[in-house]
Design a protein around this motif. Structure first.
Motif, PDB file in Angstrom:
ATOM      1  N   ILE A 185       4.612   0.952   1.412  1.00  0.00           N
ATOM      2  CA  ILE A 185       4.717   0.095   2.598  1.00  0.00           C
ATOM      3  C   ILE A 185       4.390  -1.338   2.196  1.00  0.00           C
ATOM      4  O   ILE A 185       3.337  -1.613   1.614  1.00  0.00           O
ATOM      5  N   ARG A 222       0.844  -1.196   0.000  1.00  0.00           N
ATOM      6  CA  ARG A 222       0.000   0.000   0.000  1.00  0.00           C
ATOM      7  C   ARG A 222       0.879   1.247   0.000  1.00  0.00           C
ATOM      8  O   ARG A 222       2.091   1.167   0.269  1.00  0.00           O
ATOM      9  N   SER A 223       0.273   2.368  -0.293  1.00  0.00           N
ATOM     10  CA  SER A 223       0.997   3.635  -0.236  1.00  0.00           C
ATOM     11  C   SER A 223       0.523   4.423   0.983  1.00  0.00           C
ATOM     12  O   SER A 223      -0.567   4.185   1.510  1.00  0.00           O
ATOM     13  N   HIS A 224       1.346   5.361   1.406  1.00  0.00           N
ATOM     14  CA  HIS A 224       1.038   6.111   2.627  1.00  0.00           C
ATOM     15  C   HIS A 224       1.684   7.484   2.526  1.00  0.00           C
ATOM     16  O   HIS A 224       2.809   7.621   2.041  1.00  0.00           O
ATOM     17  N   THR A 225       0.956   8.509   2.944  1.00  0.00           N
ATOM     18  CA  THR A 225       1.488   9.870   2.949  1.00  0.00           C
ATOM     19  C   THR A 225       1.792  10.287   4.380  1.00  0.00           C
ATOM     20  O   THR A 225       0.941  10.165   5.265  1.00  0.00           O
ATOM     21  N   GLU A 226       3.020  10.750   4.595  1.00  0.00           N
ATOM     22  CA  GLU A 226       3.418  11.184   5.930  1.00  0.00           C
ATOM     23  C   GLU A 226       4.406  12.334   5.794  1.00  0.00           C
ATOM     24  O   GLU A 226       5.405  12.229   5.072  1.00  0.00           O
ATOM     25  N   GLU A 278       5.477  10.729   0.059  1.00  0.00           N
ATOM     26  CA  GLU A 278       4.759   9.518  -0.325  1.00  0.00           C
ATOM     27  C   GLU A 278       5.650   8.301  -0.067  1.00  0.00           C
ATOM     28  O   GLU A 278       6.825   8.287  -0.445  1.00  0.00           O
ATOM     29  N   TRP A 279       5.069   7.302   0.575  1.00  0.00           N
ATOM     30  CA  TRP A 279       5.823   6.112   0.937  1.00  0.00           C
ATOM     31  C   TRP A 279       5.115   4.863   0.417  1.00  0.00           C
ATOM     32  O   TRP A 279       3.898   4.810   0.346  1.00  0.00           O
ATOM     33  N   GLN A 309       9.219   0.142   4.753  1.00  0.00           N
ATOM     34  CA  GLN A 309       8.754   1.426   4.219  1.00  0.00           C
ATOM     35  C   GLN A 309       9.848   2.015   3.338  1.00  0.00           C
ATOM     36  O   GLN A 309      10.997   2.146   3.748  1.00  0.00           O
ATOM     37  N   SER A 333       7.171  -4.539   8.686  1.00  0.00           N
ATOM     38  CA  SER A 333       6.740  -3.470   7.771  1.00  0.00           C
ATOM     39  C   SER A 333       7.960  -2.793   7.167  1.00  0.00           C
ATOM     40  O   SER A 333       8.782  -2.200   7.880  1.00  0.00           O
TER      41      SER A 333
END
Length: 315
Positions: A243, A232-236, A240-241, A308, A306
């Motif tokens: 994972i 999945r992708s994740h914004t932090e 943009e990351w 990243q 996990s």
């Protein structure tokens, strides 16, 4: 004794004590300096040994990857050989048919026509017309698969020489799964991957991390259990990351070991079943790629590792 003599003697005693203290300080400084030199040498030797062990771990992981790929190569090679045997039989029948047809005169004899008819019946032309294109497509696909796998094997011989490149995580996950081969035994692997995600880095090193995490998950499940792969992708923090989570239903990790799980030489496996460098190596590779590797686990309830990684910038 006069007051001047008393001051002089006091001064001399103080001077003697100061000289003695300076001498002791100089000796202690020299001893400390020698110890620092010895410690630096020891640290250098330890770092050298650690680098050698990490290289050994990389080579071992590479061996596991290539072994799994070799197993994957055997599958398409097997059915390609089987297909070639069919093609040999069919080609012999087609050649016989062509020879009978070539032997026909303008007014063929009954015997010639009979031979031609028998050859056609043996050939089963309708079946051949249906199966031959399928067999050729399967063979081409199998050989293309072998070519791609050999290309990956060639990349593995260039460990440490690869430049950063765009990495398809779907492809990296597929290759890591392929290297499991028979090692996965009865494990059920569930993939929740969604759309492909591209990151920048060393493709082989990313595959080494995934391969190691998957093999650890299989070991934790003792070869039978559920392993879930999630991409999945994740914004932090405006970044943009990507994972990748490797979740297993295995034995889990005790709370007191979670803080040490990425330390070099630390392992929860039995003696002789791991060097304790795999996770340390994976953690170092993740950090080198600007990412991270973390774990959540409870004893008896499985683990979730996990990985990243930063997404490739949009051009």
């Amino acid at each position: 004794m006069s007051e001047a003599d008393a001051y002089l003697r006091a001064y001399q005693r103080e001077r003697q004590a100061r000289l003695l203290a300076e001498k002791l300080l100089d000796e202690k400084t020299r001893v400390l300096y020698d110890k620092v030199l010895e410690l630096n040498e020891t640290l250098g030797n330890l770092q050298h040994t650690r680098n050698q062990l990490l290289q050994t771990e990389k080579l071992a992981a590479m061996g596991q990857l290539t072994s799994g790929l070799a197993h994957e190569i055997n599958n398409p090679i097997g059915f390609c050989i089987s297909n070639v045997k069919c093609l040999r039989e069919w080609s012999a029948q087609l050649i016989a048919l062509a020879q009978h047809a070539e032997a026909l005169d303008n007014t063929p004899t009954a015997a010639q026509l009979s031979n031609l008819r028998t050859t056609l019946e043996q050939l089963d032309l309708p079946y051949l017309q249906e199966e031959l294109p399928i067999l050729l497509d399967e063979t081409e696909h199998g050989l293309s698969r072998v070519r791609d796998l050999i290309s990956k094997l060639q990349q593995y011989t260039e460990l440490g020489q690869q430049q950063e490149q765009s990495i398809s995580l779907h492809s990296s996950i597929a290759m890591a799964l392929a290297t499991l081969g028979e090692h996965k035994q009865q494990c059920h692997i569930e993939k929740i991957l969604g759309s492909d995600i591209v990151v920048i880095g060393n493709e082989l090193e990313v595959q080494l991390i995934l391969s190691h995490l998957l093999n650890n998950a299989v070991d934790a499940c003792h070869g039978k259990g559920l392993i879930r792969l999630v991409l999945r992708s994740h914004t932090e923090q405006d970044r943009e990351w990507a994972i990748i989570e490797v979740i297993d239903s295995g034995c889990g990790i005790a709370a007191e070991n979670l803080q040490r799980i990425f330390d070099p030489f630390f392992s929860t496996k039995d003696v002789g079943h791991g060097t304790g460098l795999g996770l340390s190596m994976s953690y170092s590779i993740a950090i080198k790629h600007g990412g991270s590797l973390s774990v959540q686990s409870q004893l008896g309830q499985g683990s979730c590792f996990s990985l990243q990684l930063p997404l490739a910038p949009v051009v």
